[in-house]
Scaffold this motif. Structure first.
Motif, short mmCIF file in Angstrom:
data_model
loop_
_atom_site.label_atom_id
_atom_site.label_comp_id
_atom_site.label_asym_id
_atom_site.label_seq_id
_atom_site.Cartn_x
_atom_site.Cartn_y
_atom_site.Cartn_z
N VAL A 41 0.83 -1.21 0.00
CA VAL A 41 0.00 0.00 0.00
C VAL A 41 0.87 1.26 0.00
O VAL A 41 0.51 2.27 -0.62
CB VAL A 41 -1.01 0.01 1.17
CG1 VAL A 41 -2.00 -1.14 1.04
CG2 VAL A 41 -0.33 -0.01 2.53
N ASP A 42 2.02 1.19 0.65
CA ASP A 42 2.92 2.34 0.65
C ASP A 42 3.46 2.60 -0.75
O ASP A 42 3.56 3.74 -1.19
CB ASP A 42 4.07 2.10 1.64
CG ASP A 42 4.87 3.36 1.91
OD1 ASP A 42 4.26 4.39 2.26
OD2 ASP A 42 6.11 3.33 1.78
N ASP A 43 3.79 1.53 -1.46
CA ASP A 43 4.30 1.68 -2.83
C ASP A 43 3.24 2.25 -3.76
O ASP A 43 3.55 3.03 -4.66
CB ASP A 43 4.80 0.34 -3.36
CG ASP A 43 6.13 -0.08 -2.73
OD1 ASP A 43 6.77 0.75 -2.08
OD2 ASP A 43 6.51 -1.26 -2.91
N ARG A 55 -4.04 6.49 -8.07
CA ARG A 55 -3.49 5.91 -6.82
C ARG A 55 -4.57 5.86 -5.74
O ARG A 55 -4.65 4.88 -4.98
CB ARG A 55 -2.31 6.75 -6.35
CG ARG A 55 -1.03 6.50 -7.10
CD ARG A 55 0.11 7.32 -6.58
NE ARG A 55 0.19 8.63 -7.21
CZ ARG A 55 0.91 9.65 -6.77
NH1 ARG A 55 1.59 9.54 -5.63
NH2 ARG A 55 0.93 10.78 -7.43
N ARG A 56 -5.40 6.89 -5.68
CA ARG A 56 -6.49 6.91 -4.69
C ARG A 56 -7.45 5.75 -4.94
O ARG A 56 -7.89 5.07 -4.00
CB ARG A 56 -7.23 8.25 -4.76
CG ARG A 56 -8.06 8.56 -3.52
CD ARG A 56 -8.82 9.87 -3.70
NE ARG A 56 -7.98 10.94 -4.20
CZ ARG A 56 -7.14 11.65 -3.45
NH1 ARG A 56 -7.06 11.41 -2.15
NH2 ARG A 56 -6.42 12.61 -3.99
N ARG A 63 -8.28 -1.19 0.29
CA ARG A 63 -9.11 -1.09 1.51
C ARG A 63 -10.27 -2.10 1.45
O ARG A 63 -10.52 -2.82 2.41
CB ARG A 63 -9.65 0.33 1.67
CG ARG A 63 -10.60 0.50 2.85
CD ARG A 63 -11.15 1.90 2.95
NE ARG A 63 -10.16 2.81 3.52
CZ ARG A 63 -9.53 3.77 2.84
NH1 ARG A 63 -9.79 3.96 1.54
NH2 ARG A 63 -8.67 4.56 3.44
N GLU A 64 -10.95 -2.13 0.31
CA GLU A 64 -12.08 -3.04 0.18
C GLU A 64 -11.63 -4.50 0.21
O GLU A 64 -12.30 -5.36 0.79
CB GLU A 64 -12.83 -2.75 -1.12
CG GLU A 64 -14.07 -3.62 -1.32
CD GLU A 64 -15.03 -3.57 -0.14
OE1 GLU A 64 -15.64 -4.63 0.16
OE2 GLU A 64 -15.17 -2.50 0.49
N VAL A 104 -1.39 6.55 4.42
CA VAL A 104 -0.66 6.67 3.16
C VAL A 104 -1.44 7.55 2.17
O VAL A 104 -0.83 8.21 1.32
CB VAL A 104 -0.32 5.29 2.55
CG1 VAL A 104 0.59 4.51 3.49
CG2 VAL A 104 -1.55 4.49 2.20
N GLU A 105 -2.77 7.59 2.29
CA GLU A 105 -3.56 8.50 1.45
C GLU A 105 -3.23 9.95 1.73
O GLU A 105 -3.37 10.80 0.84
CB GLU A 105 -5.05 8.25 1.68
CG GLU A 105 -5.61 7.03 0.97
CD GLU A 105 -7.06 6.76 1.32
OE1 GLU A 105 -7.75 6.14 0.50
OE2 GLU A 105 -7.50 7.16 2.41
N MET A 106 -2.81 10.27 2.95
CA MET A 106 -2.47 11.64 3.28
C MET A 106 -1.36 12.17 2.37
O MET A 106 -1.33 13.35 2.03
CB MET A 106 -2.07 11.77 4.76
CG MET A 106 -3.22 11.55 5.73
SD MET A 106 -2.71 11.45 7.47
CE MET A 106 -2.37 13.19 7.81
#
Length: 290
Positions: A41-43, A55-56, A63-64, A104-106
């Motif tokens: 998820v970070d990548d 990316r979002r 998440r799902e 990570v979304e931030m």
């Protein structure tokens, strides 16, 4: 652990992956799968060759999919299929995975933080939450271990931020709070162009002081009865504490081409020292010392 998670973990030179050596095999394999999820998820968030909205959407899919894993439904992503039995065995809650993805979304939206309070929320989401998941795998008796994980996560993330100032600036990101830049009379432009000064050194030292506060809180909070089960976390604390001290001794000269690191030999020594301290029943961690 199956091949997908093993490959992701081996590719990384992460200090987190190194710390797994102190764990029993079953817990080591579980941590490797958790690490693979965090790495994936970070990548996704950091891949700047992909537009932010894509990316979002990719993070929303992660998440799902991890929600499916937590709910006992079949996940689509290979890493989440490997993660599902770990989630079930160690009762890992979806709320933690959700919070990590929010962290990570931030990075998709936020390039500056106004205050340490705002930055602390980011540190909690991307680091302390990983700690909260990890301690469930490590196993503990005293619930104070959860506070320990929160404090240590914040300490490690602040140390990372100090180490990575140059590489973050190359992405247009400045994590050090703007109110602190103003107080130390350092402009964002100076950081973006990699200009070191005594004013910058003071700015970085103030951030290091925040990190030392959290190392100290972690040191004070870890219950004595759970020190052995937290061996991997203690190794992380020791390695990153050594990194922070190295940054301080170098006066935070972080704009050069090579990031400050703790050498492999030093890490091996720290593994040995950490394990010996645990076996001998040493009462306190070897980090966070005033």
């Amino acid at each position: 652990m199956t091949q997908q998670s093993r490959t992701i973990t081996r590719k990384s030179a992460s200090n987190l992956a190194l710390a797994f050596v102190l764990l029993p095999k079953a817990r080591r394999d579980a941590m490797s799968v958790l690490y693979a999820f965090c790495r994936e998820v970070d990548d996704v968030a950091d891949d700047e060759s992909v537009p932010p909205e894509k990316r979002r959407a990719a993070l929303a899919a992660w998440r799902e999919d991890v929600r499916r894993a937590c709910d006992g439904r079949l996940p689509e992503f290979p890493v989440n299929r490997e993660l599902q039995p770990v989630i079930a065995q160690y009762h890992l809650p979806f709320a933690h995975f959700d919070e990590l993805i929010r962290g990570v979304e931030m990075d998709l939206d936020i390039k500056r933080y106004k205050t340490y309070e705002e930055l602390e929320q980011y540190c909690f989401r991307v680091a302390s939450v990983v700690g909260l998941l990890s301690v469930e795998i490590f196993g503990y008796k005293d619930p104070a271990c959860r506070d320990y994980a929160i404090y240590l996560g914040k300490a490690l993330q602040l140390t990372n931020i100090l180490r990575d100032i140059r590489t973050d600036a190359e992405r247009g990101r400045i994590y050090l709070p703007l109110c602190e830049l103003e107080r130390c009379q350092v402009t964002p432009e100076e950081i973006l162009r990699g200009a070191w000064s005594e004013r910058f050194e003071q700015l970085a030292e103030n951030a290091a002081r925040q990190a030392r506060k959290f190392y100290s809180l972690a040191r004070q909070t870890l219950p004595a009865g759970d020190r052995r089960s937290m061996a991997a976390a203690e190794l992380m604390g020791s390695v990153y504490w050594r990194l922070l001290r190295k940054l301080e001794r170098g006066r935070f000269q972080v704009f050069g081409p090579h990031p400050t690191r703790v050498g492999k030999g030093q890490k091996i020594l720290l593994i040995f020292r950490t394990w010996c301290r645990l076996l001998s029943g040493a009462a306190t961690p070897n980090y966070g010392i005033p």
